[in-house]
Structure formats: C-alpha cells, structure tokens
Design an enzyme around this catalytic site. Structure first.
Site, mmCIF file in Angstrom:
data_model
loop_
_atom_site.group_PDB
_atom_site.id
_atom_site.type_symbol
_atom_site.label_atom_id
_atom_site.label_comp_id
_atom_site.label_asym_id
_atom_site.label_seq_id
_atom_site.Cartn_x
_atom_site.Cartn_y
_atom_site.Cartn_z
ATOM 1 N N PHE A 191 3.299 -2.826 -5.851
ATOM 2 C CA PHE A 191 3.547 -2.930 -5.154
ATOM 3 C C PHE A 191 4.701 -2.194 -3.601
ATOM 4 C CE2 PHE A 191 2.501 -7.124 -5.117
ATOM 5 C CZ PHE A 191 1.580 -7.974 -4.197
ATOM 6 N N ASP A 192 3.928 -1.067 -2.645
ATOM 7 C CA ASP A 192 5.165 -0.303 -2.240
ATOM 8 C C ASP A 192 5.941 -1.426 -1.193
ATOM 9 O OD1 ASP A 192 6.166 1.915 -0.764
ATOM 10 O OD2 ASP A 192 5.339 1.180 0.997
#
Length: 645
Positions: free
Chosen positions: A319-320
């Site tokens: 995930f960013d």
C-alpha cells in the site's frame, strides 16, 4: 424467399428469436417423427419427418461448420454435422434428429445463459440517459444527451439520472453513485463537486456544468473497459483453445480408426459427437465474464482475464500511504515557532510553498489562509515587515522570487532577498543546517504521534516547525486484517520518515513497512518482493505511484472515477476510494480461479467417462449427446455462480 414475404414486424421478430424458433420447430418435428415411428404403417412418414427435423435444425449448424472448415479449423459444429449426415446415410434417422435437436437446444440455452453473464454490462448501458435538459439562450431545451457540449449547463431534477459528467454550479443534493463507483450510500453534492453520467440525483435540483458528454464520460469509459475485458482471453482460455486445436482432429482420427477396426458406423459417429470439447471450451470464458461483470457492478474494473487470474494468486499487497491508507486530506495539526511567532513561521512556509503542487504545500497554504491570510504584512527578518502583493497566491500570499523543489525532501525558495527552506531532516542535512535540540524534540514528539513534521528555515536558521496530519481511512485496519486472514502479507511503502511510518503501521497493525522512500525506491521494493517469489499487488492513486503500479504483478488504482489515465492503464481500478473493495476483489479473483478449475475438471471427467462408455458399448449416440450437452450447461451454471459471489 418466403421470409421476405412476411410483414416487417414478423421479420424482425424472427431475426431476433431465430435460434429459439428453429430449436422449437426441430423439437416438434422430432417428437412427431419419433411418435409416428411406433406405428408399423407410418415408417416412411416417420423417416421423412425425422430427416426434415435434421435439415431444419442442422442447417445453421452445417453452415457454421462449413465456415469452420474454410478457416482451417475443426470445431464441434463440423463434428456434429458429420455425425448427423453419417447417421442419415446409414438410416439412423432418429439418432440424426436427436443429435441435431439436442445440440440446437444446448446452443440456445448456452446463448441465453451467456447473455445473463453479461448482464452487468447491460445494466451499465441502461444507466445512460437518452436526453438532457440544457439552458440555451435563456431557455430550457431538451436535447439528446450525446449532443450536450462541454461547458453547457445541464439541469437535473430530483429523482432524475445525470446525463453528463460535470461540476455542480448550483444546488445541493444526495447522488447515488453506485452505477459508477459501487458506493453503497448516496454522496452529498454541492457547488464545485464532481458528478458522473448515469448516477441518480435524489432529493434536490442540480445545475451541472458539462465536462464530458456522449462517449466522453466516465460511465462510457467503464463500459468500454468492461467490453474489452470480457473479450480478452485469459491464459487458461488461450491454453484450452490451443489444446482444442489438436484435440478435435484427434477425436476425428479416433472415430475413423474405430470404424476401420470395428466397421461400426454408429460407434464412429458417437465418438465424433461425445468427444467434442464443448464444455472444456465454454467453461473458462463463462467464469471470467461472470467475474468481470460482478466486479464492474461493484465498482471494480478488471483489465481482463489475465489480470483477473493473476489477482487470484496474490500473496502480498503493498500500500502507498498518503491517499490510500489515509484520506489524502492533509491538514496542519500544529505550528511551533522557535525564536519567531507561530504565525510568522506559517507565513514563511506558505510563501515558500506558494508554487508547490505537493499535498503538504497545499495544506500549509490552506492553514495560512485561515490563520494569517488577512494580515497585510509578516515579519520575515525578526520584526521587519514585508508587504504582501495583491497579485500573490491564496489569501494574498506572495509568490517567491525563486523556487526549487527537492523531490522527496522539500522546497527551497527566495523572497525579498531572503532564503526560505521548508523540508525534512534530509534536506537540512544536505544543506548543512543545524537543528536545535528543542526543535528536534518537538519534531520527534509529533512524528511519534503519526504526524509529518517539516522544518522552516530562514537564512540558514531553523525558526520553526509545522506538524501535518493525514487522517487514516476508517476501513484501513479492517482491510489489512481481512487480507492477513486470507493469508496475504501486507506492506506499507511511504516517503514519510521512520517514526511517522512506524506510528501508522502500528495503528493499522500492518505486517511490514518501508519508510523514507522516493518513487524509485518504492519501485525497487516491489521488484525485490517479486524476486522473493511473491505475487505482488500495489495499491496507489494511479498517478503518483505509476512506476510501482506498473512494476507490480497487479496494479490497483484507487479512486479512478473520472480519471482517464487510471481507467485506461490500471490492471484493476477501484472507482471509489473504498479500501474494502480490495479484499473483496482478491477473494473474487481467487474464487474465479477455482471455478475455472472446477469447470475444466467437469468437462474432462465427462468426456473421459463418455468415451469409456462408448468403447464399452454402454453409451449410445442420443444418450451421449444428451449427457454432453448437460455437461455444457453444468459448467455454464457453475460459472454463473460468480455473478452473485
């Protein structure tokens, strides 16, 4: 020729329902011919009717078989045609009619069920309004929706469908965006908010300035993507097609060989029919199309069967942080001056960030507009006032005379002869700027709370720090936990410092995190995970993390509604910013993989048992055809279960 003499309405009805009419006629002739066969003195009439049934039902089959041969392929229609002609040739009229009727019935039912698997696309098509009411020359005019021009104002009544993409310029209402984004609850819209064609205005009148109409709307882009995805073959489909290319001629060779050895024409014809790979060829596409339709209806776009199958193998999701695990709505949480007034520190930072496009810079400018924007001047030299310019940035913030972005670290600007630096410790270290202990303690305290702190420097001296907070999405911990429960490793990749990253990672209980990463570092991290043997999904906003999304096995773009680039390039696009769609989409992909395997197993097992039954003189032509068509319908129904997954 007889068809041309019918009234136009009848001709259109026949063209639309041709398969059903031919199948029903064939079945009726078959029943009549078979019934007459029980009377000794009606044998000739029975044979004639059964041959007629074979011709009526077999014409379209033979025609398609002919085109198969012309294209140098040997498919099931060719084999059925050979079997029917052969059965008539040896006087097995009942068997010939039975084979044709059963195949026609199977094709008709197959077509109907396949159309149902594409029902999600049809639902999207029906969401598009045909007309729009626009204001032209001071009057309200109703015109086709496709003819609305960009910039025109469209009027939408309560309860009406919005016919264009656009921006609300007047009015307030709740809008049901489920057809486009899959969101379960209506979204409140007011001046300046985006709306999409095909969504439903609920309780208030809206005036919408058009940004896209006709084919240039988010809904139409979704429809095109779903159409392309449903037509694209998955690796399993391609493999089965290649297998069928060799398998079908092998069945023909087996039938010829059986006849050469046994001189039993009926045995050879039966082998031709029941050995066809019908269920094997149709099973995987039904599963893929059903899953893609289901996903589209729930606001998730799959680029095609290949990515759907790959998503079913995912065992690591990266995930960013900003805009993905967090809301992407950064705000200034605190400002601390060290040797300067807090408002002066904020004003200095705003001047430096006036030309910045970074989300942190935007947050600083918004805070400056609220706290010190009304001021006519600000101390930039320990008390000397510098006048603001009316032509400056937000709230009168003047533009810097010089401005430079240091990617991943901050900005350096000059204004009125003074150097202003706003950035992280790495930027200060690069410029050999000392950080006083009290400033360092403040920054550590804010970062430990999960905030991002930036230093504000004037002429080489740190005069303050600004703490910024981006709220976590409420669903983030739940999504991470759901992925972990499914046996999927979770990782957060962020450009934030170690302490901020650790605080966020602990709050959502993610498996691992990597901090202080530049875009190329995120890409390198994805490559490293893949080299370790993981099938990696990267979740980002579709633009800022483009290298990482492209490097991952499956790139998942968040909030793609209205974003051409994300819709066209992402392997998987979430139309709304709903993290909960990610575990759902991965679970659907995994279910699709198993569904495909089930269909292949059903097809192979059925053909294997039928072949053994034929060679053992247990299975005969009509019965074998019935079981064969039953297996085709079984795999279709099994695949259609994914529509309701």
């Amino acid at each position: 020729m007889m068809l041309n003499r019918l009234p136009p309405d009848w001709q259109r009805y026949y063209a639309k329902h041709r398969t059903a009419i031919v199948t029903a006629t064939t079945g009726l002739l078959y029943v009549v011919g078979w019934s007459l066969g029980s009377f000794a003195d009606a044998g000739l009439v029975s044979a004639a009717i059964l041959v007629l049934a074979t011709i009526v039902g077999g014409y379209d089959i033979a025609k398609r078989g002919y085109y198969e041969l012309r294209s140098r392929t040997l498919g099931i229609k060719t084999l059925v045609t050979l079997a029917a002609v052969g059965a008539v040739g040896i006087g097995a009229y009942w068997e010939a009619a039975a084979v044709v009727f059963l195949f026609s019935l199977g094709s008709y039912l197959e077509g109907r069920t396949m159309r149902k698997t594409r029902s999600a696309l049809q639902e999207l098509l029906e969401m598009t309004p045909d007309t729009a009411v626009v204001r032209r020359d001071g009057e309200r005019v109703e015109i086709p929706a496709r003819e609305v021009e960009v910039g025109e104002v469209v009027l939408v009544k309560p309860g009406g469908k919005i016919p264009v993409d656009g921006e609300v310029v007047d009015g307030e209402s709740a809008v049901d965006q489920a057809p486009v984004t899959g969101e379960s609850t209506p979204v409140r819209k007011t001046d300046g908010d985006e709306v999409y064609a095909g969504t439903i205005n609920q309780d208030g009148a809206l005036e919408v300035r058009t940004t896209g109409a006709g084919a240039d709307t988010t809904l139409q882009r979704i429809i095109r993507r779903v159409e392309e995805a449903q037509e694209a073959q998955s690796p399993t489909e391609s493999l089965i097609d290649r297998f069928a290319t060799y398998y079908t001629p092998a069945i023909l060779a087996l039938a010829v060989g059986a006849f050469a050895v046994t001189r039993d024409a009926m045995l050879a014809l039966t082998l031709l029919v029941i050995g066809c790979p019908g269920a094997l060829v149709i099973g995987p596409p039904v599963s893929i199309v059903s899953a893609i339709g289901n996903a589209a209806r729930n606001g998730v776009l799959m680029k095609g069967g290949e990515h759907l199958e790959t998503a079913g193998k995912i065992d690591l999701v990266a995930f960013d942080k900003t805009g993905t695990l967090t809301k992407g709505e950064t705000t200034v949480a605190d400002v601390a001056g060290f040797g300067a007034e807090d408002d002066d520190v904020l004003r200095l930072a705003a001047i430096a960030e006036a030309k910045s496009e970074h989300h942190l810079g935007s947050a600083v400018l918004e805070a400056a507009a609220e706290r010190v924007g009304a001021a006519d001047s600000v101390a930039t030299d320990g008390g000397a006032a510098v006048e603001t310019r009316p032509s400056g940035g937000p709230a009168g913030i003047p533009d810097p005379d010089e401005f430079d972005v240091v990617p991943g670290k901050g900005v350096v600007a000059r204004h009125d002869g003074r150097e202003i630096v706003v950035g992280n410790r790495a930027l200060l270290a690069d410029r050999r700027i000392a950080v006083p202990d009290d400033v360092a303690d403040y920054v550590r305290e804010r970062e430990a709370a999960g905030e991002t702190a930036v230093h504000v420097v004037r002429d080489g001296t740190v005069v303050g720090a600004i703490a910024l907070r981006d709220e976590l999405r409420e669903a983030a911990p739940e999504v991470v936990r759901a992925l972990q429960d499914a046996g999927i490793r979770t990782v957060m990749l962020t450009g934030d410092n170690e302490r901020t990253a650790r605080a966020v990672a602990e709050e959502i209980d993610i498996d691992d995190y990597r901090a202080a990463l530049l875009p190329e570092d995120k890409q390198a991290a994805i490559e490293a995970f893949r080299e370790e043997g993981y099938v990696v999904a990267m979740v980002g906003d579709g633009i800022n993390d483009a290298p990482s999304l492209a490097t991952a096995d499956v790139g998942i773009a968040m909030g793609a509604a209205g974003t051409d680039t994300a819709i066209e390039t992402a392997d998987m696009a979430l139309m709304a910013d709903e993290l909960t769609r990610i575990p759902d989409a991965i679970a659907l992909s995994k279910a699709t993989r198993w569904n495909v395997y089930e269909n292949v197993a059903i097809a192979v097992l059925t053909v294997g048992l039928l072949l053994a039954g034929v060679l053992g003189s247990v299975v005969h032509l009509a019965g074998g055809m019935l079981v064969h068509e039953g297996s085709v319908l079984l795999v279709i129904l099994n695949g259609m279960r994914l529509l309701r997954y």
